[in-house]
Design an enzyme around this catalytic site. Structure first.
Site, PDB file in Angstrom:
ATOM      1  N   GLU A  35     -34.205  35.197 -16.429  1.00 15.97           N
ATOM      2  CA  GLU A  35     -35.447  34.828 -17.113  1.00 15.97           C
ATOM      3  C   GLU A  35     -36.651  35.573 -16.545  1.00 15.97           C
ATOM      4  O   GLU A  35     -37.540  35.977 -17.286  1.00 15.97           O
ATOM      5  CB  GLU A  35     -35.676  33.317 -17.033  1.00 15.97           C
ATOM      6  CG  GLU A  35     -34.620  32.480 -17.754  1.00 15.97           C
ATOM      7  CD  GLU A  35     -34.552  32.757 -19.260  1.00 15.97           C
ATOM      8  OE1 GLU A  35     -35.444  33.438 -19.788  1.00 15.97           O
ATOM      9  OE2 GLU A  35     -33.596  32.290 -19.906  1.00 15.97           O
ATOM     10  N   CYS A 190     -35.240  37.180 -37.680  1.00 10.18           N
ATOM     11  CA  CYS A 190     -36.638  36.883 -38.045  1.00 10.18           C
ATOM     12  C   CYS A 190     -37.556  37.682 -37.128  1.00 10.18           C
ATOM     13  O   CYS A 190     -38.369  37.141 -36.393  1.00 10.18           O
ATOM     14  CB  CYS A 190     -36.888  35.385 -37.909  1.00 10.18           C
ATOM     15  SG  CYS A 190     -38.443  34.811 -38.612  1.00 10.18           S
ATOM     16  N   CYS A 197     -34.395  38.688 -44.058  1.00  5.93           N
ATOM     17  CA  CYS A 197     -34.335  37.330 -44.606  1.00  5.93           C
ATOM     18  C   CYS A 197     -33.026  37.072 -45.345  1.00  5.93           C
ATOM     19  O   CYS A 197     -32.615  35.921 -45.497  1.00  5.93           O
ATOM     20  CB  CYS A 197     -35.529  37.083 -45.516  1.00  5.93           C
ATOM     21  SG  CYS A 197     -37.124  37.260 -44.666  1.00  5.93           S
ATOM     22  N   CYS A 200     -30.732  35.259 -43.045  1.00  6.22           N
ATOM     23  CA  CYS A 200     -31.319  34.120 -42.332  1.00  6.22           C
ATOM     24  C   CYS A 200     -30.735  32.792 -42.793  1.00  6.22           C
ATOM     25  O   CYS A 200     -30.725  32.493 -43.987  1.00  6.22           O
ATOM     26  CB  CYS A 200     -32.829  34.096 -42.525  1.00  6.22           C
ATOM     27  SG  CYS A 200     -33.625  32.697 -41.692  1.00  6.22           S
ATOM     28  N   CYS A 206     -37.532  27.981 -45.749  1.00  7.11           N
ATOM     29  CA  CYS A 206     -38.597  28.673 -45.017  1.00  7.11           C
ATOM     30  C   CYS A 206     -39.900  28.621 -45.810  1.00  7.11           C
ATOM     31  O   CYS A 206     -39.972  29.070 -46.957  1.00  7.11           O
ATOM     32  CB  CYS A 206     -38.207  30.131 -44.774  1.00  7.11           C
ATOM     33  SG  CYS A 206     -39.511  31.118 -44.003  1.00  7.11           S
TER      34      CYS A 206
END
Length: 288
Positions: A35, A190, A197, A200, A206
């Site tokens: 991270e 995205c 899309c 997606c 959406c």
DNA sequence: CATCCGTGGAA
DNA sequence: TTTCCAAGGAT
């Protein structure tokens, strides 16, 4: 509010990338290091550095036992080298305050150097399986589009955590998948520039798509020009220090051909202030 | 809340 | 070539 969790979970089970830190048993320290490296550095550049780092320092205490200079050197060209310094400090804090074990509690994680809202929750969720909203830039974009109907998210805010919390399932293991899935969707489908899309899993619910893809996103603040910047000067100085380590470099030899002398000196001073460099008798070196 | 902080690859 | 952007955090 439409159910986003269910399709996100199903999609993630099929489409999640096989990334090192997602392997079972990767460990909290590995997740924590990943991270840190992933803060503003792309996945593809992080992976080889991560493996090398964990091979050299398999535990927080192992890292804490070495000098900060070693961390900054090993960080190499990952960028934003103070992250290396902060990661080293965090390792010392983990050794001194937590018996060498990466803490699980979000507040304890937030108290470590270099750890903010994102990283603290990412560790608690992805390493320990706790239930928290994890919000990164990908998640913010997904939520902005799917829920707010905007093309780009507004400036980061604490409210982002509430928005993510609102779509999390009750079970912590499911919630962790939704956290990861929102990030993964933003990273691979995205995306900021040309979203796919057609691929997606939540396109049918959406808000941005339903509204006809309005370009309601304010222009993102343009990143400051890098060429000729103080950051570039700092980067050049630190690169020389890394290449010379463990030997110090005489000040007059430090990027002596830098076009702006004042800027070069400013870079050196700021690196010292930040703890990324140490002045020793007319020379500069990585911090011991 | 705005700004600063590296680096390299892709559009 | 220039611009954009990438699993943020500290101040």
């Amino acid at each position: 509010m439409p159910d986003l969790a269910t399709p996100l979970i199903a999609w993630y089970r099929v489409n999640a990338r096989d990334l090192p830190w997602r392997r079972p048993g990767f460990g909290a320290w590995g997740v924590l290091v990943s991270e840190f490296m992933l803060q503003q550095t792309p996945v593809g550049r992080v992976i080889p550095h991560l493996e090398a780092w964990l091979t050299r320092w398999p535990t927080p205490s192992a890292l804490a036992a070495d000098a900060p200079a070693e961390a900054v050197h090993q960080w190499a060209n990952l960028g934003y080298p103070r992250r290396a310094l902060w990661l080293h400090r965090a390792a010392v804090e983990i050794r001194d305050r937590h018996g060498g074990i990466v803490p699980q509690d979000v507040d304890a994680l937030l108290a470590l150097s270099g750890i903010g809202d994102y990283t603290a929750r990412a560790v608690a969720v992805f390493a320990y399986g706790d239930r928290h909203p994890v919000v990164d830039t990908n998640t913010r974009r997904v939520l902005a589009r799917a829920i707010e109907g905007r093309s780009q998210p507004g400036p980061p805010s604490r409210r982002d955590l509430d928005a993510m919390a609102a779509i999390l399932p009750a079970r912590s293991d499911d919630a962790a998948i939704v956290d990861a899935a929102a990030m993964e969707l933003g990273a691979t489908v995205c995306t900021a520039r040309s979203p796919r899309c057609g691929a997606c899993p939540i396109a049918d619910r959406c808000a941005w798509r339903a509204a006809g893809y309005p370009d309601t996103g304010e222009e993102r603040r343009r990143q400051a020009r890098y060429e000729g910047s103080d950051r570039q000067a700092r980067g050049a100085v630190l690169r020389v220090l890394r290449d010379a380590a463990p030997l110090p470099v005489r000040l007059e030899d430090l990027v002596s051909d830098w076009p702006d002398r004042l800027q070069r000196d400013r870079a050196i001073d700021s690196l010292i202030v930040d703890g990324l460099a140490e002045a020793s008798d007319g020379a500069l070196r990585l911090p011991r």
